[in-house]
Structures are given as structure tokens and as C-alpha cells.
Design an enzyme around this catalytic site. Structure first.
Site, short mmCIF file in Angstrom:
data_model
loop_
_atom_site.label_atom_id
_atom_site.label_comp_id
_atom_site.label_asym_id
_atom_site.label_seq_id
_atom_site.Cartn_x
_atom_site.Cartn_y
_atom_site.Cartn_z
N GLU A 97 0.82 -1.20 0.00
CA GLU A 97 0.00 0.00 0.00
C GLU A 97 0.86 1.26 0.00
OE1 GLU A 97 -3.91 -1.53 2.44
OE2 GLU A 97 -2.16 -0.97 3.61
N CYS A 110 3.16 8.52 1.18
CA CYS A 110 3.80 7.60 2.11
C CYS A 110 4.04 6.29 1.34
CB CYS A 110 2.87 7.41 3.29
SG CYS A 110 3.48 6.29 4.54
N CYS A 117 7.05 -6.55 7.47
CA CYS A 117 8.12 -5.81 8.14
C CYS A 117 8.70 -6.66 9.26
CB CYS A 117 7.56 -4.51 8.72
SG CYS A 117 8.84 -3.47 9.47
N CYS A 121 6.94 -3.65 15.52
CA CYS A 121 6.49 -2.76 16.59
C CYS A 121 5.13 -3.28 17.06
CB CYS A 121 6.33 -1.33 16.06
SG CYS A 121 7.88 -0.64 15.42
N CYS A 124 1.95 -1.70 15.51
CA CYS A 124 1.89 -1.44 14.07
C CYS A 124 1.41 -2.69 13.32
CB CYS A 124 3.25 -1.00 13.55
SG CYS A 124 3.28 -0.73 11.77
N GLU A 165 10.87 -1.69 6.57
CA GLU A 165 11.98 -0.95 7.17
C GLU A 165 12.96 -0.58 6.04
OE1 GLU A 165 13.15 0.62 9.89
OE2 GLU A 165 14.80 0.89 8.50
N SER A 196 12.38 7.16 7.01
CA SER A 196 12.07 6.85 8.41
C SER A 196 12.60 5.47 8.74
CB SER A 196 10.55 6.89 8.60
OG SER A 196 10.22 6.60 9.93
N SER A 219 12.48 6.12 14.33
CA SER A 219 11.35 5.63 15.10
C SER A 219 11.87 5.10 16.43
CB SER A 219 10.63 4.53 14.32
OG SER A 219 10.04 5.09 13.18
N ASN A 295 -2.52 5.46 16.82
CA ASN A 295 -3.72 5.15 16.05
C ASN A 295 -4.15 3.75 16.46
OD1 ASN A 295 -3.78 7.45 14.33
ND2 ASN A 295 -2.08 6.56 13.20
N CYS A 339 -0.91 6.05 10.02
CA CYS A 339 0.34 5.39 10.38
C CYS A 339 0.05 4.14 11.19
CB CYS A 339 1.21 6.30 11.23
SG CYS A 339 1.86 7.70 10.37
N1 SAH Z 1 10.15 0.90 9.63
C1 SAH Z 1 10.24 2.31 9.46
C2 SAH Z 1 9.18 2.86 8.56
C3 SAH Z 1 7.76 2.60 9.03
S1 SAH Z 1 7.03 4.07 9.52
C4 SAH Z 1 10.23 2.97 10.81
O1 SAH Z 1 10.01 2.29 11.80
O2 SAH Z 1 10.48 4.14 10.89
C5 SAH Z 1 6.90 3.86 11.17
C6 SAH Z 1 6.17 5.04 11.77
O3 SAH Z 1 4.77 4.81 11.70
C7 SAH Z 1 6.48 5.16 13.22
O4 SAH Z 1 7.56 5.98 13.49
C8 SAH Z 1 5.25 5.79 13.74
O5 SAH Z 1 5.39 7.16 13.61
C9 SAH Z 1 4.18 5.34 12.83
N2 SAH Z 1 3.27 4.35 13.42
C10 SAH Z 1 3.31 3.01 13.31
N3 SAH Z 1 2.27 2.45 13.96
C11 SAH Z 1 1.54 3.47 14.47
C12 SAH Z 1 0.33 3.55 15.21
N4 SAH Z 1 -0.38 2.46 15.54
N5 SAH Z 1 -0.10 4.76 15.55
C13 SAH Z 1 0.58 5.88 15.20
N6 SAH Z 1 1.70 5.87 14.49
C14 SAH Z 1 2.19 4.68 14.12
#
Ligand code: SAH
Length: 345
Positions: A97, A110, A117, A121, A124, A165, A196, A219, A295, A339
Site C-alpha cells: 500500500e 507515504c 516488516c 512494533c 503497528c 523498514e 524513516s 522511530s 492510532n 500510520c
Molecule cells: N520501519 C520504518 C518505517 C515505518 S514508519 C520505521 O520504523 O520508521 C513507522 C512510523 O509509523 C512510526 O515511526 C510511527 O510514527 C508510525 N506508526 C506506526 N504504527 C503506528 C500507530 N499504531 N499509531 C501511530 N503511528 C504509528
């Protein structure tokens, strides 16, 4: 593997020099390479059949050699706030996406860098099934070309914040950024691109060495090693201070922005002592902090964002300690485009 056993990257992953080599090998005049390159990278025309400025026999040759585009648009969902979420199918049936977020005059895209991934996290959706595979250069490049074609204009900003990532797929990501920023392509300013990453420090140094001129976002999410390990279990870099120092080095070396991303989760990393740790780790460095209230994600209904009051108190605590900070607001939630909501399903 030799050239003829491995299919070449689709057209969108080819540099101008690659296309010049192709034209030379096929006995085509050199100006044709420039023409093909411009059609793809500047005019965002991925379907060679439509590029009628090229003779039919040449188009057929190109299609035979490079094959079909790397992506196909399956669906575009539009949010009440104008956010557009694009679902793309890849040649092996996998799906990724990209999201376009309008904000005033800005149109930020984005972009995804991997299918799934490995960082996982806990908050996420993209990491729930782990890493499936890296995206190729063409698969990354085409996301922006397709969004640009759909909008009928070049977006203003790119964030490598979709699925995956980026620094664990650093070669393809670097090649994609070089194509987007090429003056004969979309001529995107690197100052409007942010990569990022969850780490590592060594990869951040490598990105600085690539001299792309892009901004960096780290992050972090945890303000000490233990809480970061709990929130980012698959992190390639466990040490908070190492990451912050790498970000500061990046900013110094490249003269670009380095920001820390910190998702606020009620009861987990949103207390004032976390803000104090974070301020101590950052203080004195040219690093901006973006606070992002969580989120909601379907796989962890137990995780919640803090109240607005608590989020403000966290931000104030950083500010009082002379750390520059922004508290972000949410977009595209109604279509799961915010995000952390980009999932494989
Ligand atoms: N792997 C990379 C790129 C993914 S973007 C990285 O970790 O930077 C990751 C970003 O998405 C995080 O820094 C955060 O800002 C956002 N993110 C991921 N899950 C989220 C959630 N449930 N709510 C809000 N922001 C989230």
C-alpha cells in the site's frame, strides 16, 4: 546469475545509463533511451503500449525485454479528509500500500519499502506477519509514479513510512530515491523526502554516506533501552542513545533534519518520567521530536492513545527541557490509512 537467466528489473527500475546500454545492444539510436526514460520517470507512463511517440516495433521490443510493470493498481480508497490509499498488486501476487495525505498545499505520499516488516512494533499492523520480502527498485519507484499519474500532478513530499523498514532494503531504496530526484525524471527535491527508520546506527551512517540529501526520521518510541525493546521487539538496534547519536551525526554530516518519532501509548511510554529520560537523551543535539498519539490497530485493541491532556503534558515536559517538539494529529483513519494501519490482509 547471468543476464539471460534472470529477468531484468521492470522499466521503472532502469536508470538512463541502463537504457542507453539497452538501446546500444538493440541497435537503437541513443536519443531513444532519453525518450523512454522521460516517458517512464517524468511522464509516469508505465504502459508502453500508450507511449505512441515510439514506433510500435520498438515498444514491442521494450515490452519483451523488460516485461510488464512491477505493480498494478488494485484499488484506490478515498477518506473523508481527502487522504487516498492505494493498494498495489505485485507480480507474485503479494500486495502493498501507499497513501497520499493532502494538507493545505502539501500532498505527501507515504511509500512502502518491504512486503511486511521484520521490526514488529507491537502497535503497528505492518509487522504482524513479519517480513515477507524486500521490494525491488521498480516496485518502490512505481508507487510514486502511479500516485502522480492518478493525481495528475507531482506530489510535494515523500515519506518512506509505509510498510517495511527502508534501511533493511537500503540499496533498492537508495536507487529509487536517485531516480525520483533525477532532473530528467520527476526532479523531486531531496529536501522534500524523509527516510524513516527503526535503525541501525551503522545503516544510518551508511545513508549519510550515500549523500542523497534527504531528511531522516528515527522511530524511537521508547526513551530507555528496556522500554524500547518491549515496544519494538524486532528492532535491529536496541540502544536508544546509539540511535540518537547516529541521528545527530546524520544531521551534522548532511545538514538535513533529523527527527525522533515517538508513538504515545497510554500507560506504556507516556508518563512524565519517560519524557524526562527522552529529554536527557536528546538535549543539546539538533533533533526535533514528533509525538504521535497511537492510532488504534485491530490486532491490539488493548492499546490506546493517551488523553489529549496527558499528551500535552508530555510535550510540555520536553519543551521545558529545551527539546523542540510537535504533537501530531491523525489522518485517514476511516480507511485504515493512518500510520501503523497498513496491513497485509
Ligand atoms: N520501519 C520504518 C518505517 C515505518 S514508519 C520505521 O520504523 O520508521 C513507522 C512510523 O509509523 C512510526 O515511526 C510511527 O510514527 C508510525 N506508526 C506506526 N504504527 C503506528 C500507530 N499504531 N499509531 C501511530 N503511528 C504509528
Amino acid at each position: 546469475m547471468s543476464e539471460d537467466t534472470q529477468a531484468p528489473e521492470p522499466l521503472a527500475g532502469q536508470t538512463r545509463a541502463d537504457l542507453e546500454a539497452f538501446c546500444a545492444a538493440e541497435g537503437l539510436p541513443r536519443f531513444r533511451a532519453a525518450q523512454i526514460y522521460r516517458a517512464v520517470q517524468a511522464e509516469c507512463r508505465l504502459d508502453m503500449e500508450e507511449v505512441t511517440t515510439l514506433p510500435l516495433s520498438m515498444r514491442t521490443k521494450i515490452m519483451e525485454h523488460f516485461g510488464p510493470p512491477a505493480t498494478e493498481t488494485v484499488e484506490v480508497q478515498v477518506s473523508d479528509d481527502g487522504t487516498r490509499k492505494y493498494l498495489f498488486a505485485l507480480h507474485d501476487g503479494k500486495r502493498i500500500e501507499a497513501v497520499m495525505i493532502p494538507e493545505g498545499k502539501r500532498k505527501t505520499v507515504c511509500v512502502s519499502s518491504q512486503v511486511g516488516c521484520p521490526v514488529r512494533c507491537i502497535f503497528c499492523a505492518s509487522g504482524v506477519e513479519g517480513l515477507i520480502r524486500n521490494l525491488s527498485t521498480a516496485e518502490i519507484v512505481e508507487q510514486l509514479l502511479r500516485v502522480t499519474a492518478d493525481l495528475g500532478e507531482r506530489p510535494t513530499n515523500i515519506v518512506m513510512m509505509g510498510m517495511g523498514e527502508p534501511l533493511l532494503n537500503i540499496d533498492a531504496v537508495t536507487d529509487a530515491i536517485r531516480l525520483w530526484t533525477d532532473k530528467d525524471g520527476l526532479n523531486f527535491s531531496p529536501r522534500r523526502i524523509t527516510v524513516s527508520t527503526a535503525g541501525t546506527a551503522a545503516r544510518i551512517d551508511r545513508l549519510a554516506g550515500a549523500d542523497l540529501g534527504v531528511h531522516l526520521a528515527i522511530s524511537l518510541h521508547g526513551s530507555d533501552d528496556k522500554s524500547r525493546a518491549a515496544l519494538v521487539p524486532g528492532s535491529p538496534e536496541g540502544r536508544v542513545q546509539q540511535l540518537i547519536d547516529a541521528a545527530a551525526r546524520y544531521a551534522r554530516r548532511t545538514k538535513r533534519d533529523a527527527t525522533v518519532e515517538y508513538v504515545l501509548i497510554a500507560g506504556m511510554n507516556d508518563q512524565l518520567r519517560h519524557a524526562e529520560y527522552l529529554a536527557d537523551a536528546i538535549r543539546g543535539r539538533h533533533i526535533h521530536v514528533n509525538l504521535i498519539p497511537l492510532n488504534p490497530v485491530k490486532h491490539r485493541p488493548d492499546l490506546r492513545p493517551p488523553s489529549i491532556r496527558d499528551a500535552r503534558a508530555f510535550a510540555d515536559c520536553l519543551e521545558h527541557r529545551h527539546v523542540s517538539v510537535t504533537l501530531r494529529t491523525q489522518r485517514g483513519e476511516d480507511i485504515d490509512a493512518a500510520c501503523g494501519q497498513l496491513a497485509l490482509e
